[in-house]
Write a protein that holds these residues in place. Structure first.
Motif, PDB file in Angstrom:
ATOM      1  N   TYR A  30     -14.344 -10.738 -46.135  1.00 15.61           N
ATOM      2  CA  TYR A  30     -14.408 -12.034 -45.456  1.00 15.61           C
ATOM      3  C   TYR A  30     -15.668 -12.859 -45.709  1.00 15.61           C
ATOM      4  O   TYR A  30     -15.689 -14.045 -45.397  1.00 15.61           O
ATOM      5  N   PHE A  31     -16.716 -12.203 -46.181  1.00 16.46           N
ATOM      6  CA  PHE A  31     -18.011 -12.890 -46.188  1.00 16.46           C
ATOM      7  C   PHE A  31     -18.773 -12.790 -47.502  1.00 16.46           C
ATOM      8  O   PHE A  31     -18.602 -11.828 -48.254  1.00 16.46           O
ATOM      9  N   ALA A  32     -19.642 -13.799 -47.711  1.00 15.58           N
ATOM     10  CA  ALA A  32     -20.689 -13.717 -48.729  1.00 15.58           C
ATOM     11  C   ALA A  32     -21.972 -13.362 -47.988  1.00 15.58           C
ATOM     12  O   ALA A  32     -22.280 -13.975 -46.955  1.00 15.58           O
ATOM     13  N   HIS A  33     -22.695 -12.380 -48.510  1.00 11.57           N
ATOM     14  CA  HIS A  33     -23.973 -11.965 -47.917  1.00 11.57           C
ATOM     15  C   HIS A  33     -25.072 -12.330 -48.897  1.00 11.57           C
ATOM     16  O   HIS A  33     -24.985 -11.982 -50.078  1.00 11.57           O
ATOM     17  N   ILE A  34     -26.061 -13.027 -48.409  1.00 17.93           N
ATOM     18  CA  ILE A  34     -27.167 -13.454 -49.279  1.00 17.93           C
ATOM     19  C   ILE A  34     -28.437 -12.758 -48.797  1.00 17.93           C
ATOM     20  O   ILE A  34     -28.879 -12.985 -47.663  1.00 17.93           O
ATOM     21  N   PHE A  35     -28.984 -11.890 -49.641  1.00 14.91           N
ATOM     22  CA  PHE A  35     -30.206 -11.162 -49.300  1.00 14.91           C
ATOM     23  C   PHE A  35     -31.374 -11.805 -50.039  1.00 14.91           C
ATOM     24  O   PHE A  35     -31.238 -12.181 -51.206  1.00 14.91           O
ATOM     25  N   TYR A  36     -32.494 -11.951 -49.352  1.00 15.15           N
ATOM     26  CA  TYR A  36     -33.677 -12.560 -49.961  1.00 15.15           C
ATOM     27  C   TYR A  36     -34.902 -11.895 -49.343  1.00 15.15           C
ATOM     28  O   TYR A  36     -34.792 -11.262 -48.277  1.00 15.15           O
ATOM     29  N   PRO A  37     -36.047 -12.025 -49.958  1.00 13.83           N
ATOM     30  CA  PRO A  37     -37.236 -11.369 -49.420  1.00 13.83           C
ATOM     31  C   PRO A  37     -37.462 -11.820 -47.970  1.00 13.83           C
ATOM     32  O   PRO A  37     -37.611 -13.007 -47.728  1.00 13.83           O
ATOM     33  N   GLY A  38     -37.395 -10.905 -47.053  1.00 16.32           N
ATOM     34  CA  GLY A  38     -37.663 -11.246 -45.656  1.00 16.32           C
ATOM     35  C   GLY A  38     -36.438 -11.461 -44.813  1.00 16.32           C
ATOM     36  O   GLY A  38     -36.550 -11.690 -43.604  1.00 16.32           O
ATOM     37  N   GLY A  39     -35.232 -11.400 -45.383  1.00 18.51           N
ATOM     38  CA  GLY A  39     -34.080 -11.613 -44.511  1.00 18.51           C
ATOM     39  C   GLY A  39     -32.744 -11.582 -45.216  1.00 18.51           C
ATOM     40  O   GLY A  39     -32.642 -11.246 -46.403  1.00 18.51           O
ATOM     41  N   ARG A  40     -31.713 -11.912 -44.460  1.00 16.73           N
ATOM     42  CA  ARG A  40     -30.351 -11.975 -44.994  1.00 16.73           C
ATOM     43  C   ARG A  40     -29.630 -13.140 -44.349  1.00 16.73           C
ATOM     44  O   ARG A  40     -29.944 -13.544 -43.223  1.00 16.73           O
ATOM     45  N   HIS A  41     -28.663 -13.688 -45.077  1.00 17.65           N
ATOM     46  CA  HIS A  41     -27.862 -14.793 -44.563  1.00 17.65           C
ATOM     47  C   HIS A  41     -26.406 -14.448 -44.814  1.00 17.65           C
ATOM     48  O   HIS A  41     -26.099 -13.670 -45.722  1.00 17.65           O
ATOM     49  N   ILE A  42     -25.506 -15.022 -44.002  1.00 18.82           N
ATOM     50  CA  ILE A  42     -24.081 -14.716 -44.150  1.00 18.82           C
ATOM     51  C   ILE A  42     -23.277 -16.001 -44.061  1.00 18.82           C
ATOM     52  O   ILE A  42     -23.629 -16.908 -43.287  1.00 18.82           O
ATOM     53  N   MET A  43     -22.238 -16.103 -44.899  1.00 18.72           N
ATOM     54  CA  MET A  43     -21.329 -17.262 -44.868  1.00 18.72           C
ATOM     55  C   MET A  43     -19.897 -16.777 -45.016  1.00 18.72           C
ATOM     56  O   MET A  43     -19.655 -15.780 -45.711  1.00 18.72           O
ATOM     57  N   GLN A  44     -18.952 -17.491 -44.436  1.00 19.38           N
ATOM     58  CA  GLN A  44     -17.549 -17.184 -44.679  1.00 19.38           C
ATOM     59  C   GLN A  44     -17.279 -17.367 -46.178  1.00 19.38           C
ATOM     60  O   GLN A  44     -17.730 -18.340 -46.785  1.00 19.38           O
ATOM     61  N   ILE A  45     -16.511 -16.449 -46.757  1.00 19.86           N
ATOM     62  CA  ILE A  45     -16.339 -16.443 -48.217  1.00 19.86           C
ATOM     63  C   ILE A  45     -15.651 -17.710 -48.727  1.00 19.86           C
ATOM     64  O   ILE A  45     -15.998 -18.215 -49.795  1.00 19.86           O
ATOM     65  N   ASP A  46     -14.688 -18.237 -47.965  1.00 16.11           N
ATOM     66  CA  ASP A  46     -13.996 -19.439 -48.464  1.00 16.11           C
ATOM     67  C   ASP A  46     -14.953 -20.624 -48.514  1.00 16.11           C
ATOM     68  O   ASP A  46     -15.008 -21.348 -49.506  1.00 16.11           O
ATOM     69  N   ALA A  47     -15.753 -20.784 -47.470  1.00 15.92           N
ATOM     70  CA  ALA A  47     -16.723 -21.889 -47.444  1.00 15.92           C
ATOM     71  C   ALA A  47     -17.759 -21.713 -48.554  1.00 15.92           C
ATOM     72  O   ALA A  47     -18.143 -22.669 -49.232  1.00 15.92           O
ATOM     73  N   GLY A 137      -9.881 -10.435 -48.711  1.00 16.98           N
ATOM     74  CA  GLY A 137      -9.457  -9.092 -49.107  1.00 16.98           C
ATOM     75  C   GLY A 137     -10.207  -8.540 -50.308  1.00 16.98           C
ATOM     76  O   GLY A 137     -11.220  -9.096 -50.739  1.00 16.98           O
ATOM     77  N   ALA A 138      -9.674  -7.431 -50.834  1.00 17.07           N
ATOM     78  CA  ALA A 138     -10.285  -6.766 -51.992  1.00 17.07           C
ATOM     79  C   ALA A 138     -10.024  -7.587 -53.249  1.00 17.07           C
ATOM     80  O   ALA A 138      -9.169  -8.471 -53.262  1.00 17.07           O
ATOM     81  N   LYS A 139     -10.765  -7.276 -54.303  1.00 23.98           N
ATOM     82  CA  LYS A 139     -10.629  -8.040 -55.540  1.00 23.98           C
ATOM     83  C   LYS A 139      -9.217  -7.896 -56.113  1.00 23.98           C
ATOM     84  O   LYS A 139      -8.662  -6.806 -56.196  1.00 23.98           O
TER      85      LYS A 139
END
Ligand code: PHB
Ligand code: FE
Length: 324
Positions: A30-47, A137-139
């Motif tokens: 369901y999501f894209a996860h963005i990891f960066y130095p000092g933290g993480r961000h999350i967005m809905q995959i479609d957006a 879902g899965a790839k």
């Protein structure tokens, strides 16, 4: 400037992780996860994928492409900044923002890889949500055809013999289901003898009503730095655009409601409802996101002069084109 890039490995769902500089992108159902130095961000995959599609297709566009209130890119035309919280008041106030600069071609390559790897068969990030399959879902397969669409370039005026740009039912460009009310009549052409292959006219509304993509301005006329870009809009603009210059909108059909926020902080500034025939100048110090409940036709008028960002940034030019 960061260039480090690591080899991608697939997770249990079949998606690879993608890294550039200090950023790593991971996807799940369901999501894209963005990891960066000092933290993480999350967005809905479609957006996320709809925004990524625009950022890639437009070569990072003019100024800032905000994927949401936290993550995005700033175009410096040759290099590009990728940021977390750069235009978010709270991130800035608490010094939690993070910015890295890349060569545009390096970031574009990684973004293209993410888009190709994470877009499943049947999902078209350019299509309206009601006109595409699921992204979740899965790839499952891919949709390279949709994500590598090239804009048609007219060799001559659209519709003249030898031009490849004209859209017809036979070419698979049918009038969109939501544009059944757009007049399809054709102009009468009375060319003088001998000029039949050089004089032409076409119904621009008919032409645009056959567009199969949403929120994707295409240059329809270009005179020096003046670029008229027509686009068909349905649902929501997948990015929040912070321009580095003034931009004009001409609403050609139907209605779009715009959220206008301060470009630097995201503080709300205005709601603008544009109906067919309305014209607006979007100032150079805002960000905007449009909502089009029914598919509509919008003309975006951009000034391509590369000297403008600096002239606005320095204060030489006022952010609004006219004072009333
Ligand atoms: C904009 O940010 O100005 C914009 C982008 C894409 C569109 C329309 C407007 O389709
Ligand atoms: Fe814009």
């Amino acid at each position: 400037m960061s260039t480090a890039q690591t080899a991608a490995v697939a997770n249990a769902l079949g998606y690879k992780d993608h890294s550039i500089g200090g950023f790593t992108f991971k996807r799940d159902e369901y999501f894209a996860h963005i990891f960066y130095p000092g933290g993480r961000h999350i967005m809905q995959i479609d957006a996320f994928l709809r925004a990524l599609m625009r950022d890639v297709a437009w070569g990072f566009f003019y100024g800032t492409v905000n994927f949401d209130t936290v993550f995005g890119t700033v175009n410096h035309y040759g290099t590009v900044e990728m940021f977390i919280g750069l235009f978010n008041e709270a991130y800035r106030a608490n010094n939690r923002h993070h910015v890295e600069t890349f060569e545009s071609k390096d970031l574009k390559k990684v973004f293209e890889e993410v888009l190709a790897d994470w877009t499943n068969e049947g999902f078209d990030p350019f299509a309206a949500p009601d006109e595409t399959g699921t992204v979740y879902g899965a790839k499952k397969g891919n949709n390279i055809k949709a994500i590598t669409r090239q804009r048609l370039v007219a060799d001559r005026m659209v519709g003249l013999p030898g031009d490849l740009g004209y859209r017809t039912d036979q070419d698979g460009f049918t009038v969109n289901r939501q544009f059944q009310d757009v007049p399809q009549d054709k102009p009468e052409i009375h060319a003088a003898q001998g000029f039949e292959n050089e004089v032409h006219a076409f119904n621009f509304f008919e032409y645009v009503s056959r567009s199969d993509v949403t929120w994707n301005p295409s240059v329809v006329s270009c005179v020096k730095d003046s670029q008229f870009c027509a686009t068909t809009e349905e649902h929501v603009l997948p990015i929040t655009h912070g321009n580095d210059r003034v931009e004009w909108f001409i609403q050609a059909t139907d209605e779009i409601i715009w959220d206008i926020d301060d470009r630097a902080t995201g503080r709300p500034r205005a709601k603008v409802t544009m109906r067919a025939g309305d014209v607006a100048a979007m100032p150079a110090n805002i960000r905007h996101r449009g909502y089009s409940p029914k598919r509509s036709i919008l003309i975006v008028w951009e000034n391509n002069d590369g000297g403008l960002p600096q002239r606005y940034a320095s204060g030489e030019l006022a952010p609004n084109p006219v004072d009333f």
